[in-house]
Design a protein around this motif. Structure first.
Motif, PDB file in Angstrom:
ATOM      1  N   ASN A 104      -9.675   6.514  -0.237  1.00  0.00           N
ATOM      2  CA  ASN A 104      -9.281   6.617  -1.643  1.00  0.00           C
ATOM      3  C   ASN A 104      -8.171   5.675  -2.081  1.00  0.00           C
ATOM      4  O   ASN A 104      -8.123   5.301  -3.257  1.00  0.00           O
ATOM      5  N   TYR A 105      -7.275   5.340  -1.184  1.00  0.00           N
ATOM      6  CA  TYR A 105      -6.043   4.663  -1.624  1.00  0.00           C
ATOM      7  C   TYR A 105      -6.325   3.366  -2.372  1.00  0.00           C
ATOM      8  O   TYR A 105      -5.698   3.081  -3.398  1.00  0.00           O
ATOM      9  N   SER A 106      -7.234   2.561  -1.891  1.00  0.00           N
ATOM     10  CA  SER A 106      -7.516   1.260  -2.513  1.00  0.00           C
ATOM     11  C   SER A 106      -8.773   1.279  -3.366  1.00  0.00           C
ATOM     12  O   SER A 106      -9.297   0.217  -3.743  1.00  0.00           O
ATOM     13  N   ALA A 107      -9.261   2.472  -3.685  1.00  0.00           N
ATOM     14  CA  ALA A 107     -10.463   2.572  -4.525  1.00  0.00           C
ATOM     15  C   ALA A 107     -10.146   2.172  -5.967  1.00  0.00           C
ATOM     16  O   ALA A 107      -8.984   2.152  -6.386  1.00  0.00           O
ATOM     17  N   ASP A 108     -11.186   1.845  -6.717  1.00  0.00           N
ATOM     18  CA  ASP A 108     -11.004   1.522  -8.130  1.00  0.00           C
ATOM     19  C   ASP A 108     -10.578   2.775  -8.892  1.00  0.00           C
ATOM     20  O   ASP A 108     -11.076   3.882  -8.616  1.00  0.00           O
ATOM     21  N   PRO A 109      -9.645   2.644  -9.852  1.00  0.00           N
ATOM     22  CA  PRO A 109      -9.212   3.818 -10.622  1.00  0.00           C
ATOM     23  C   PRO A 109     -10.361   4.443 -11.400  1.00  0.00           C
ATOM     24  O   PRO A 109     -11.238   3.744 -11.910  1.00  0.00           O
ATOM     25  N   VAL A 110     -10.346   5.771 -11.466  1.00  0.00           N
ATOM     26  CA  VAL A 110     -11.333   6.488 -12.256  1.00  0.00           C
ATOM     27  C   VAL A 110     -10.652   7.018 -13.515  1.00  0.00           C
ATOM     28  O   VAL A 110      -9.455   7.315 -13.495  1.00  0.00           O
ATOM     29  N   PRO A 111     -11.367   7.120 -14.622  1.00  0.00           N
ATOM     30  CA  PRO A 111     -10.747   7.673 -15.839  1.00  0.00           C
ATOM     31  C   PRO A 111     -10.411   9.149 -15.658  1.00  0.00           C
ATOM     32  O   PRO A 111     -11.016   9.851 -14.841  1.00  0.00           O
ATOM     33  N   ALA A 118     -11.732  12.795 -13.306  1.00  0.00           N
ATOM     34  CA  ALA A 118     -10.865  13.443 -12.321  1.00  0.00           C
ATOM     35  C   ALA A 118     -10.240  14.728 -12.842  1.00  0.00           C
ATOM     36  O   ALA A 118      -9.464  15.369 -12.120  1.00  0.00           O
ATOM     37  N   ALA A 119     -10.564  15.140 -14.088  1.00  0.00           N
ATOM     38  CA  ALA A 119      -9.896  16.294 -14.702  1.00  0.00           C
ATOM     39  C   ALA A 119     -10.061  17.561 -13.869  1.00  0.00           C
ATOM     40  O   ALA A 119      -9.149  18.402 -13.812  1.00  0.00           O
ATOM     41  N   ARG A 120     -11.199  17.714 -13.185  1.00  0.00           N
ATOM     42  CA  ARG A 120     -11.436  18.949 -12.408  1.00  0.00           C
ATOM     43  C   ARG A 120     -10.457  19.090 -11.251  1.00  0.00           C
ATOM     44  O   ARG A 120     -10.140  20.206 -10.828  1.00  0.00           O
ATOM     45  N   TYR A 121      -9.955  17.969 -10.731  1.00  0.00           N
ATOM     46  CA  TYR A 121      -9.014  18.046  -9.614  1.00  0.00           C
ATOM     47  C   TYR A 121      -7.652  18.575 -10.045  1.00  0.00           C
ATOM     48  O   TYR A 121      -6.900  19.103  -9.221  1.00  0.00           O
ATOM     49  N   GLU A 149      -7.444  13.447  -2.540  1.00  0.00           N
ATOM     50  CA  GLU A 149      -6.049  13.019  -2.440  1.00  0.00           C
ATOM     51  C   GLU A 149      -5.963  11.503  -2.330  1.00  0.00           C
ATOM     52  O   GLU A 149      -6.748  10.875  -1.635  1.00  0.00           O
ATOM     53  N   TRP A 150      -5.018  10.922  -3.034  1.00  0.00           N
ATOM     54  CA  TRP A 150      -4.744   9.475  -3.107  1.00  0.00           C
ATOM     55  C   TRP A 150      -5.735   8.722  -3.999  1.00  0.00           C
ATOM     56  O   TRP A 150      -5.660   7.503  -4.112  1.00  0.00           O
ATOM     57  N   LEU A 151      -6.642   9.430  -4.640  1.00  0.00           N
ATOM     58  CA  LEU A 151      -7.586   8.756  -5.528  1.00  0.00           C
ATOM     59  C   LEU A 151      -6.857   8.246  -6.773  1.00  0.00           C
ATOM     60  O   LEU A 151      -6.178   9.011  -7.460  1.00  0.00           O
ATOM     61  N   PRO A 152      -6.960   6.954  -7.119  1.00  0.00           N
ATOM     62  CA  PRO A 152      -6.290   6.447  -8.323  1.00  0.00           C
ATOM     63  C   PRO A 152      -6.975   6.957  -9.600  1.00  0.00           C
ATOM     64  O   PRO A 152      -8.203   6.966  -9.700  1.00  0.00           O
ATOM     65  N   VAL A 153      -6.155   7.392 -10.536  1.00  0.00           N
ATOM     66  CA  VAL A 153      -6.639   7.907 -11.821  1.00  0.00           C
ATOM     67  C   VAL A 153      -5.943   7.130 -12.932  1.00  0.00           C
ATOM     68  O   VAL A 153      -4.729   6.897 -12.871  1.00  0.00           O
ATOM     69  N   GLU A 154      -6.703   6.755 -13.958  1.00  0.00           N
ATOM     70  CA  GLU A 154      -6.145   6.021 -15.102  1.00  0.00           C
ATOM     71  C   GLU A 154      -6.031   6.959 -16.294  1.00  0.00           C
ATOM     72  O   GLU A 154      -7.012   7.621 -16.665  1.00  0.00           O
ATOM     73  N   VAL A 211      -1.168   4.682 -17.636  1.00  0.00           N
ATOM     74  CA  VAL A 211      -0.621   4.896 -16.303  1.00  0.00           C
ATOM     75  C   VAL A 211      -1.764   4.950 -15.293  1.00  0.00           C
ATOM     76  O   VAL A 211      -2.763   5.644 -15.502  1.00  0.00           O
ATOM     77  N   THR A 212      -1.604   4.204 -14.216  1.00  0.00           N
ATOM     78  CA  THR A 212      -2.508   4.320 -13.064  1.00  0.00           C
ATOM     79  C   THR A 212      -1.711   4.967 -11.942  1.00  0.00           C
ATOM     80  O   THR A 212      -0.657   4.451 -11.539  1.00  0.00           O
ATOM     81  N   ALA A 213      -2.185   6.095 -11.481  1.00  0.00           N
ATOM     82  CA  ALA A 213      -1.435   6.875 -10.484  1.00  0.00           C
ATOM     83  C   ALA A 213      -2.416   7.574  -9.553  1.00  0.00           C
ATOM     84  O   ALA A 213      -3.599   7.747  -9.875  1.00  0.00           O
ATOM     85  N   ARG A 214      -1.913   7.983  -8.390  1.00  0.00           N
ATOM     86  CA  ARG A 214      -2.763   8.580  -7.357  1.00  0.00           C
ATOM     87  C   ARG A 214      -2.554  10.086  -7.285  1.00  0.00           C
ATOM     88  O   ARG A 214      -1.437  10.578  -7.386  1.00  0.00           O
TER      89      ARG A 214
END
Length: 292
Positions: free
Chosen positions: A48-55, A59-62, A71-76, A144-147
């Motif tokens: 996940n760490y270097s994956a492309d950010p998802v909107p 990711a809202a369900r997480y 965990e560590w998935l980038p979210v925009e 913001v792009t954050a994990r």
């Protein structure tokens, strides 16, 4: 030779060795379980760490129910920082240095509020218990792009006003006065527009498994050595008994017990054999017959 092993003393030693070996086996298994958990975390970092950010919509369900595989998935996300409700999280060491982390709510366009960890600050020198300076978050709309990170549990310790003891999102929400996503927060990577200064970014997590495998093997070896030591002690005891004659005495006692336990054979009275006349008696008889 080894009958003494059935004595209460040696049976007690054997029970103690079994108990100690069981403890070693438990600790070895615990180390392997820790290694498995770390390997699983490393797998999520690698995935996940270097994956492309998802909107945020994907990711809202997480944020409602956290999934460890995310965990560590980038979210925009796009929204506005609520800087008035910024908090400092206490006792957050980084690379062995004491410090703090900065937590700010980000209000998204749909009204959802997400806690953003903007980074790390060193412990200050000007005022005890506070960093010297907290870089301001960008004003206005910001992307913001954050994990993703799971919310932290509550700690049994308090914190001064304006600070939190941990990233306990339930406690944070109670201070905000409006709903805040509870299952997860995000660890900031980038902001657009970017501020002139920002807190220190968190480093990428280590991919090192640690020494848990070697620790587990050591514990298993310790458990085995207890039995080796017991066997060696028993061997020495047997040799000592042989040299001192105790083992022979043990065998003689056993033999006596066996003989005493067996029924005694029936004794018969010996028959006395009739014997013939002696030489003197024959000579006396010859003289009598000749009239002497």
């Amino acid at each position: 030779m080894y009958k003494f092993l059935l004595s209460s003393r040696w049976l007690g030693w054997f029970a103690l060795v079994c108990a100690l070996a069981a403890i070693c086996a438990f600790l070895g298994t615990w180390q392997l379980e820790r290694r498995d958990a770390i390997k699983e975390d490393i797998g999520w970092v690698e995935t996940n760490y270097s994956a492309d950010p998802v909107p945020f919509a994907e990711a809202a369900r997480y944020f409602e129910e956290f999934d460890p595989s995310a965990e560590w998935l980038p979210v925009e996300m796009t929204g506005v920082y609520d800087t008035a409700n910024q908090r400092i999280v206490r006792n957050r060491p980084l690379n062995g240095r004491p410090g703090y982390e900065v937590l700010v709510p980000l209000k998204l366009e749909d009204g959802t509020a997400v806690a953003v960890n903007r980074g790390w600050l060193a412990i200050g020198n000007n005022e005890a218990g506070w960093p010297d300076e907290v870089p301001a978050a960008p004003e206005g709309e910001v992307t913001v792009t954050a994990r993703l990170k799971p919310a932290e549990p509550a700690l049994l310790r308090g914190a001064p006003a304006g600070q939190l003891a941990s990233i306990d999102l339930a406690e944070y929400e109670s201070q905000l006065g409006y709903p805040l996503e509870q299952a997860a927060y995000v660890l900031m990577d980038t902001e657009d527009p970017a501020p002139e200064t920002r807190p220190q970014a968190a480093p990428k997590p280590s991919l090192d498994e640690g020494p848990h495998l070697s620790y587990a093997l050591q514990w298993y070896a310790f458990g085995l050595l207890f039995f080796v030591g017991l066997g060696y002690a028993a061997r020495q005891e047997a040799w000592n008994r042989i040299e001192s004659g105790e083992d022979e005495e043990w065998e003689d006692d056993d033999a006596d017990e066996l003989h005493s336990a067996a029924p005694a054979p029936r004794r018969t009275r010996p028959v006395r054999k009739r014997r013939g006349p002696t030489g003197e008696e024959e000579e006396d008889a010859l003289l009598d017959s000749q009239g002497f």
